[in-house]
Design a protein around this motif. Structure first.
Motif: not given
Length: 258
Positions: A59, A62, A121, A123, A125, A191-192, A216
């Motif tokens: 990943l 984050e 989700r 996140q 970032t 994370q997409t 990300e």
């Protein structure tokens, strides 16, 4: 495993330099076949190196709420000069639909409410722009993998193309319409996401309402805004200039990993 900060900085500076060369005073050079082959071979080497060092699963870093940037800069298109889009925006995008088509078993027409009802989700970032600036933001959306699985990718599908509402070159027809693309390895990364919220609120128009891509582990120009259609294809040939995106057709790298 995280990318070393110095390596991230080097890759970002390299991408910025490549964009400057292609879009600045080296236009004629960038159009010559031999020079384009050099750029493309360098891009392939970058992709292979990152995959070798990091693999496909790790990943991007984050952050916490305390790290959020006081102001998240809006870049590229910040408004859409299109009657149909403006009508959708005035109604809060209740009539907007995301088309999912191409090489899929079950084409979709998804409302914003339907997307919000899917697994989500969130996140926090860092967004790294090819121009050299960065911001940290909080994004909530549906994993792209979930949307693709619901539609059912056909075996020949290799790429995901994002068709957008903004025309960066009005009057140029489809060649002036913004689009982007990802290979399946990045499309199915956890994370997409297709983000509909930013910093806890519905995505504002300058940042791509009603839906934008967050991928990300790549630079900001890959994160298409104002998404209208997701299309699965076997090849990028025949789409725009065949290089995989609006800016890629103008000299940027298709793979913009950081």
């Amino acid at each position: 495993m995280r990318t070393d900060p110095e390596r991230r900085s080097f890759l970002k500076r390299s991408a910025a330099l490549a964009g400057t060369l292609a879009l600045g005073g080296c236009d004629r050079l960038s159009e010559t076949p031999w020079f384009r082959q050099i750029l493309e071979s360098a891009e392939s080497a970058t992709l292979r190196a990152q995959r070798f060092l990091l693999g496909s699963g790790p990943l991007a870093r984050e952050y916490t709420e305390a790290d959020l940037s006081p102001e998240f800069r809006a870049n590229g298109s910040t408004s859409i000069d299109d009657f149909d889009y403006q009508t959708l925006a005035e109604k809060g995008f209740v009539d907007w639909r995301l088309e999912v088509g191409g090489l899929v078993e079950r084409p979709q027409q998804l409302s914003l409410a339907e997307l919000r009802a899917m697994p989500a989700r969130t996140q926090i970032t860092r967004h790294d722009c090819v121009e050299g600036w960065s911001c940290i933001g909080k994004w909530t959306g549906v994993p792209l993998a979930h949307v693709l699985e619901q539609a059912g990718a056909r075996p020949r599908a290799r790429y995901v193309v994002f068709r957008c509402a903004d025309a960066l070159e009005p009057g140029a027809g489809v060649d002036g319409q913004y689009y982007e693309s990802l290979g399946f390895e990045d499309a199915y990364h956890p994370q997409t996401i297709l983000a509909y919220d930013m910093n806890g609120h519905p995505l504002p128009v300058p940042h791509g309402a009603p839906l934008r891509l967050r991928v990300e582990r790549q630079l900001g120009y890959k994160m298409a805004k104002y998404i209208m259609r997701v299309e699965l294809v076997e090849s990028l040939a025949g789409i725009g200039s065949g290089r995989g995106g609006f800016w890629e057709d103008r000299g940027y790298e298709w793979y913009a990993g950081i």
